[in-house]
Design a protein around this motif. Structure first.
Motif, PDB file in Angstrom:
ATOM      1  N   ASN A  86       0.820  -1.215   0.000  1.00  0.00           N
ATOM      2  CA  ASN A  86       0.000   0.000   0.000  1.00  0.00           C
ATOM      3  C   ASN A  86       0.852   1.263   0.000  1.00  0.00           C
ATOM      4  O   ASN A  86       0.337   2.364   0.213  1.00  0.00           O
ATOM      5  N   GLY A  87       2.178   1.108  -0.197  1.00  0.00           N
ATOM      6  CA  GLY A  87       3.053   2.271  -0.221  1.00  0.00           C
ATOM      7  C   GLY A  87       2.721   3.197  -1.374  1.00  0.00           C
ATOM      8  O   GLY A  87       2.317   2.762  -2.461  1.00  0.00           O
ATOM      9  N   ILE A  88       2.908   4.488  -1.146  1.00  0.00           N
ATOM     10  CA  ILE A  88       2.569   5.475  -2.183  1.00  0.00           C
ATOM     11  C   ILE A  88       3.444   5.290  -3.417  1.00  0.00           C
ATOM     12  O   ILE A  88       2.963   5.398  -4.551  1.00  0.00           O
ATOM     13  N   GLY A  89       4.747   5.019  -3.189  1.00  0.00           N
ATOM     14  CA  GLY A  89       5.653   4.867  -4.333  1.00  0.00           C
ATOM     15  C   GLY A  89       5.261   3.732  -5.243  1.00  0.00           C
ATOM     16  O   GLY A  89       5.150   3.892  -6.466  1.00  0.00           O
ATOM     17  N   LEU A  90       5.025   2.559  -4.666  1.00  0.00           N
ATOM     18  CA  LEU A  90       4.629   1.402  -5.474  1.00  0.00           C
ATOM     19  C   LEU A  90       3.267   1.624  -6.124  1.00  0.00           C
ATOM     20  O   LEU A  90       3.041   1.221  -7.268  1.00  0.00           O
ATOM     21  N   GLU A  91       2.361   2.293  -5.392  1.00  0.00           N
ATOM     22  CA  GLU A  91       1.034   2.568  -5.947  1.00  0.00           C
ATOM     23  C   GLU A  91       1.129   3.513  -7.138  1.00  0.00           C
ATOM     24  O   GLU A  91       0.432   3.342  -8.154  1.00  0.00           O
ATOM     25  N   ASN A  92       2.017   4.520  -7.033  1.00  0.00           N
ATOM     26  CA  ASN A  92       2.210   5.451  -8.154  1.00  0.00           C
ATOM     27  C   ASN A  92       2.756   4.726  -9.379  1.00  0.00           C
ATOM     28  O   ASN A  92       2.331   4.981 -10.521  1.00  0.00           O
ATOM     29  N   MET A  93       3.716   3.838  -9.156  1.00  0.00           N
ATOM     30  CA  MET A  93       4.291   3.091 -10.281  1.00  0.00           C
ATOM     31  C   MET A  93       3.221   2.229 -10.949  1.00  0.00           C
ATOM     32  O   MET A  93       3.135   2.161 -12.179  1.00  0.00           O
ATOM     33  N   LYS A  94       2.428   1.562 -10.143  1.00  0.00           N
ATOM     34  CA  LYS A  94       1.365   0.710 -10.691  1.00  0.00           C
ATOM     35  C   LYS A  94       0.346   1.537 -11.473  1.00  0.00           C
ATOM     36  O   LYS A  94      -0.101   1.134 -12.561  1.00  0.00           O
TER      37      LYS A  94
END
Length: 357
Positions: free
Chosen positions: A317-325
């Motif tokens: 649920n991290g913002i960084g991984l969510e942004n990449m997805k």
């Protein structure tokens, strides 16, 4: 083929010498024996069997002295192999035979033996020339292939440098337009606004409004053109390499195999994902090695970012991984994460059916 011709010449000469001294049926057997032995010696060339056959020839010549009429054939092979023991044995056999023949026959045998040495030397020399020619041809072919490869690499490098120079020139033009023409139009709009605010003549209101709309439209067109030039001037390979240059404390590997004409939204997507991944690496990983693969396949673009970190704490649920997805989803791509043997990010973007231009 040269060896067979040489042996045929010697065989004919030895047979003529034999029938000039003897006229018996045994000569046929000696001829067949000599042919068989010399053919097998050539067949088993430089193998143990060939030395055994030569020894059989020498023993037969010692037991049956008339067999020595075909001695030039064995000298031909002895000179080729340079075998000292067999050569010494051959000399003993020949000396034993020489005492029982006429001087003329001995002279002819010595002459044929000398001719056999010369023929063997000639064949060796021709074979060596042939091998040198093949080696030279192979070396020349290898150098030609290497030269073609170097020329191809040079052409590709020149094409890339031209492409990079073109992108830099586009960026410079965009900057010049923004700094000069854009500022002039902005100042013109401000001045026109001031004139409209102080204008008392109603007849001038419509022309001034139309002029303002024209200048605003020109300003928007200039802004769009500058943005297009700037976006087209982005080089994906150089941008990723520039990001990696900031990570000098890591051992980095960068594998790039992409065409030059990539859609701009794909470029931005891949650059943004790489930035976010490198940021996460710097903040949360204990990795010492980083590898980035960017490849273009017939149907899709592929990005693989991997490190050798061990303290992996995945927060889905991290913002960084969510942004990449989200960025990958916007271009209808596939985003995957793997935490076995380090941290890996897989991105696959199809060449069709992605959003944007």
């Amino acid at each position: 083929m040269s060896v067979l011709i040489d042996k045929l010449i010697l065989l004919v000469g030895c047979f003529i010498l034999y029938i000039s001294n003897f006229n018996d049926i045994a000569g046929v057997y000696y001829l067949l024996g000599a042919i068989s032995l010399t053919c097998f010696v050539s067949y088993f060339a430089y193998r143990r069997e060939s030395f055994i056959l030569i020894l059989i020839f020498l023993v037969s010549s010692f037991i049956f002295p008339k067999f020595c009429f075909y001695f030039p054939l064995i000298i031909y092979d002895l000179y080729a192999y340079r075998h000292k023991i067999l050569s010494f044995a051959g000399i003993i056999v020949f000396i034993n035979f020489a005492t029982d023949i006429t001087p003329l026959t001995l002279t002819m045998l010595l002459l044929f033996s000398s001719i056999s040495v010369l023929l063997q030397y000639k064949s060796e020399h021709l074979y060596q020339l042939h091998m040198d020619f093949k080696k030279l041809r192979d070396t020349s072919t290898e150098y030609n292939l290497l030269l073609r490869s170097k020329n191809k690499d040079l052409i590709e490098k020149q094409d890339y440098e031209i492409h990079l120079a073109t992108l830099k020139e586009r960026n410079r033009i965009a900057r010049e337009i923004h700094d000069n023409v854009g500022h002039v139009l902005s100042r013109s709009l401000l001045q026109l606004g001031a004139i409209m605010a102080t204008n008392k003549d109603k007849n001038m209101s419509k022309p001034l409004t139309a002029l303002k709309d024209t200048l605003a439209s020109a300003m928007n067109n200039i802004r769009d053109s500058v943005h297009d030039l700037h976006e087209d001037s982005i080089d994906l390979c150089a941008s990723i390499q520039a990001l990696l240059d900031d990570f000098k404390t890591y051992h980095t590997d960068f594998d790039y195999d992409m065409s030059e004409n990539l859609p701009r939204n794909i470029k931005y997507c891949l650059i943004a994902i790489t930035k976010e991944a490198l940021s996460n690496l710097n903040k949360h990983s204990n990795a010492s090695k980083l590898t980035i693969h960017l490849r273009e396949h017939p149907g899709f673009y592929q990005l693989l970012i991997e490190d050798n970190g061990s303290n992996i704490k995945l927060n889905s649920n991290g913002i960084g991984l969510e942004n990449m997805k989200d960025r990958v989803d916007n271009v209808n791509g596939t985003f995957r994460i793997n935490t076995e043997n380090g941290f890996k990010i897989f991105v696959s973007i199809p060449k069709t059916n992605y959003g944007g231009k």
